[in-house]
Design a protein around this motif. Structure first.
Motif, PDB file in Angstrom:
ATOM      1  N   LEU A  34       0.904  -1.113  -0.004  1.00  0.00           N
ATOM      2  CA  LEU A  34       0.118   0.211  -0.207  1.00  0.00           C
ATOM      3  C   LEU A  34       0.821   1.313  -0.077  1.00  0.00           C
ATOM      4  O   LEU A  34       1.723   1.432   0.953  1.00  0.00           O
ATOM      5  CB  LEU A  34      -0.987  -0.105   1.190  1.00  0.00           C
ATOM      6  CG  LEU A  34      -2.236  -0.854   1.195  1.00  0.00           C
ATOM      7  CD1 LEU A  34      -2.718  -0.644   2.682  1.00  0.00           C
ATOM      8  CD2 LEU A  34      -3.091  -0.270   0.048  1.00  0.00           C
ATOM      9  N   PRO A  35       0.712   1.991  -1.005  1.00  0.00           N
ATOM     10  CA  PRO A  35       1.293   3.313  -1.137  1.00  0.00           C
ATOM     11  C   PRO A  35       0.578   4.331   0.008  1.00  0.00           C
ATOM     12  O   PRO A  35      -0.504   4.136   0.053  1.00  0.00           O
ATOM     13  CB  PRO A  35       1.478   3.479  -2.645  1.00  0.00           C
ATOM     14  CG  PRO A  35       0.301   3.230  -3.060  1.00  0.00           C
ATOM     15  CD  PRO A  35      -0.088   1.861  -2.192  1.00  0.00           C
ATOM     16  N   SER A  36       1.101   5.732  -0.184  1.00  0.00           N
ATOM     17  CA  SER A  36       0.848   6.482   0.419  1.00  0.00           C
ATOM     18  C   SER A  36      -0.368   7.347  -0.227  1.00  0.00           C
ATOM     19  O   SER A  36      -0.262   7.297  -1.365  1.00  0.00           O
ATOM     20  CB  SER A  36       1.748   7.675   1.061  1.00  0.00           C
ATOM     21  OG  SER A  36       2.437   8.121   0.047  1.00  0.00           O
ATOM     22  N   GLY A  37      -0.977   8.095   0.582  1.00  0.00           N
ATOM     23  CA  GLY A  37      -2.039   9.094  -0.178  1.00  0.00           C
ATOM     24  C   GLY A  37      -3.005   8.306  -1.174  1.00  0.00           C
ATOM     25  O   GLY A  37      -3.452   7.271  -0.985  1.00  0.00           O
ATOM     26  N   ASP A  38      -3.092   9.051  -2.413  1.00  0.00           N
ATOM     27  CA  ASP A  38      -4.075   8.383  -3.384  1.00  0.00           C
ATOM     28  C   ASP A  38      -3.294   7.541  -4.584  1.00  0.00           C
ATOM     29  O   ASP A  38      -4.131   7.415  -5.740  1.00  0.00           O
ATOM     30  CB  ASP A  38      -5.267   9.172  -3.975  1.00  0.00           C
ATOM     31  CG  ASP A  38      -4.327  10.650  -4.583  1.00  0.00           C
ATOM     32  OD1 ASP A  38      -3.187  10.556  -4.636  1.00  0.00           O
ATOM     33  OD2 ASP A  38      -5.101  11.291  -5.047  1.00  0.00           O
ATOM     34  N   LYS A  39      -2.035   7.285  -4.303  1.00  0.00           N
ATOM     35  CA  LYS A  39      -1.585   6.589  -5.428  1.00  0.00           C
ATOM     36  C   LYS A  39      -2.092   5.227  -5.791  1.00  0.00           C
ATOM     37  O   LYS A  39      -1.962   4.818  -7.049  1.00  0.00           O
ATOM     38  CB  LYS A  39       0.119   6.234  -5.029  1.00  0.00           C
ATOM     39  CG  LYS A  39       0.793   7.508  -4.707  1.00  0.00           C
ATOM     40  CD  LYS A  39       2.145   7.276  -4.174  1.00  0.00           C
ATOM     41  CE  LYS A  39       3.022   8.701  -4.035  1.00  0.00           C
ATOM     42  NZ  LYS A  39       4.284   8.323  -3.235  1.00  0.00           N
ATOM     43  N   MET A  40      -2.619   4.419  -4.833  1.00  0.00           N
ATOM     44  CA  MET A  40      -3.236   3.261  -5.252  1.00  0.00           C
ATOM     45  C   MET A  40      -4.461   3.508  -6.164  1.00  0.00           C
ATOM     46  O   MET A  40      -4.578   2.505  -7.171  1.00  0.00           O
ATOM     47  CB  MET A  40      -4.094   2.626  -3.931  1.00  0.00           C
ATOM     48  CG  MET A  40      -4.126   1.118  -4.287  1.00  0.00           C
ATOM     49  SD  MET A  40      -2.731   0.167  -4.494  1.00  0.00           S
ATOM     50  CE  MET A  40      -3.223  -1.532  -4.911  1.00  0.00           C
ATOM     51  N   ASP A  41      -5.235   4.595  -6.185  1.00  0.00           N
ATOM     52  CA  ASP A  41      -5.832   4.750  -7.403  1.00  0.00           C
ATOM     53  C   ASP A  41      -5.523   4.623  -8.775  1.00  0.00           C
ATOM     54  O   ASP A  41      -5.773   4.090  -9.753  1.00  0.00           O
ATOM     55  CB  ASP A  41      -6.502   6.258  -7.112  1.00  0.00           C
ATOM     56  CG  ASP A  41      -7.488   6.454  -6.119  1.00  0.00           C
ATOM     57  OD1 ASP A  41      -7.456   5.324  -5.015  1.00  0.00           O
ATOM     58  OD2 ASP A  41      -8.144   7.420  -5.698  1.00  0.00           O
ATOM     59  N   TRP A  42      -4.222   5.539  -8.633  1.00  0.00           N
ATOM     60  CA  TRP A  42      -3.352   5.333 -10.158  1.00  0.00           C
ATOM     61  C   TRP A  42      -2.989   3.986 -10.521  1.00  0.00           C
ATOM     62  O   TRP A  42      -3.026   3.471 -11.558  1.00  0.00           O
ATOM     63  CB  TRP A  42      -2.246   6.287  -9.769  1.00  0.00           C
ATOM     64  CG  TRP A  42      -1.212   5.991 -10.942  1.00  0.00           C
ATOM     65  CD1 TRP A  42      -0.266   5.078 -10.958  1.00  0.00           C
ATOM     66  CD2 TRP A  42      -1.376   6.756 -12.148  1.00  0.00           C
ATOM     67  NE1 TRP A  42       0.641   5.473 -11.882  1.00  0.00           N
ATOM     68  CE2 TRP A  42       0.217   6.352 -12.946  1.00  0.00           C
ATOM     69  CE3 TRP A  42      -1.817   7.544 -12.653  1.00  0.00           C
ATOM     70  CZ2 TRP A  42       0.451   6.764 -14.427  1.00  0.00           C
ATOM     71  CZ3 TRP A  42      -1.470   8.233 -14.208  1.00  0.00           C
ATOM     72  CH2 TRP A  42      -0.310   8.017 -14.662  1.00  0.00           C
ATOM     73  N   VAL A  43      -2.528   3.040  -9.481  1.00  0.00           N
ATOM     74  CA  VAL A  43      -2.298   1.790  -9.826  1.00  0.00           C
ATOM     75  C   VAL A  43      -3.395   0.970 -10.074  1.00  0.00           C
ATOM     76  O   VAL A  43      -3.046   0.373 -11.230  1.00  0.00           O
ATOM     77  CB  VAL A  43      -1.553   1.251  -8.404  1.00  0.00           C
ATOM     78  CG1 VAL A  43      -1.197  -0.296  -8.589  1.00  0.00           C
ATOM     79  CG2 VAL A  43      -0.032   1.901  -8.097  1.00  0.00           C
TER      80      VAL A  43
END
Length: 243
Positions: free
Chosen positions: A85-94
């Motif tokens: 899990l990355p920080s912030g909303d980076k998971m949205d991009w992934v």
């Protein structure tokens, strides 16, 4: 211009007239302002798609389905991305880009060095959010099957699950490179790629992975950001395996 595409989570059959689910009708008629008589494409994630003609009765939307089209846009094999899990909303991009690149599943990992930690209702809302992103990305990119997005879990819990093909963990100091690891598994039809969060996997997590038979591989001379690494690996694997 291509017809708008919508995921429709109900049974679909050629030649039938269906009532559109409320959320889909709202998006098509109120947000996109599509009109009666316009052509759309519907798919339900079971494979293939249906061209359809919209009809409107008050606030309700309907669709007259045409002939089934067995068109697919899947890779030649299954790729699972296990993403710390990355920080912030980076998971949205992934999630969005993993869909576009053809991944079959994304499994978020609440790693020991993950800044983002989710639990309870907040976790449920975030998983539902990622699944909506995966649906929208499938509609946009032309896939007729939805990429699965799992709820976050620890690496130890994920490693206890049955393996689907080789499992390759991205690590800049690994002895083996990605291309060599793929050459050692000819004819593979499914594999899993593991990418750590911003701070990387902990020593304990690396040892757990090694004991579970996960192979560490390096990927080029540069250190990629966590939100870049998995997507680059999916692209490279697809190219190297001819998928």
């Amino acid at each position: 211009m291509s017809a708008p595409r919508f995921f429709c989570d109900i049974p679909l059959s050629a030649g039938t007239r269906i009532a559109l689910p409320e959320a889909l009708a709202h998006h098509a008629l109120r947000v996109l302002r599509l009109k009666a008589g316009e052509t759309v494409v519907l798919f339900n994630g079971q494979g293939g798609e249906y061209p359809a003609v919209l009809d409107v009765e008050g606030k309700a939307g309907f669709a007259q389905l045409g002939d089934f089209t067995a068109r697919e846009a899947e890779l030649g094999g299954r790729i699972t991305l296990v993403q710390g899990l990355p920080s912030g909303d980076k998971m949205d991009w992934v999630v969005e880009k993993a869909v576009e690149l053809g991944a079959a599943r994304v499994s978020p990992i609440a790693a020991q060095r993950s800044v983002l930690q989710l639990s309870g209702p907040r976790l449920d809302k975030r998983v539902a959010h990622w699944q909506r992103i995966a649906q929208s990305a499938a509609e946009q990119c032309g896939r007729n099957r939805l990429m699965a997005v799992d709820a976050p879990q620890s690496l130890a819990d994920w490693l206890a699950l049955p393996a689907e093909g080789p499992r390759l963990l991205c690590h800049p100091e690994a002895a083996d490179d990605l291309a060599g690891a793929l050459r050692a598994t000819p004819g593979v039809q499914a594999l899993t790629l593991l990418v750590g969060p911003e701070g990387g996997w902990s020593d304990k997590e690396l040892e757990l992975a090694r004991q579970a038979g996960v192979q560490a591989v390096r990927f080029g001379p540069r250190v990629l950001r966590t939100e870049t690494a998995g997507l680059a690996l999916i692209s490279a694997v697809s190219a190297l395996l001819g998928w």
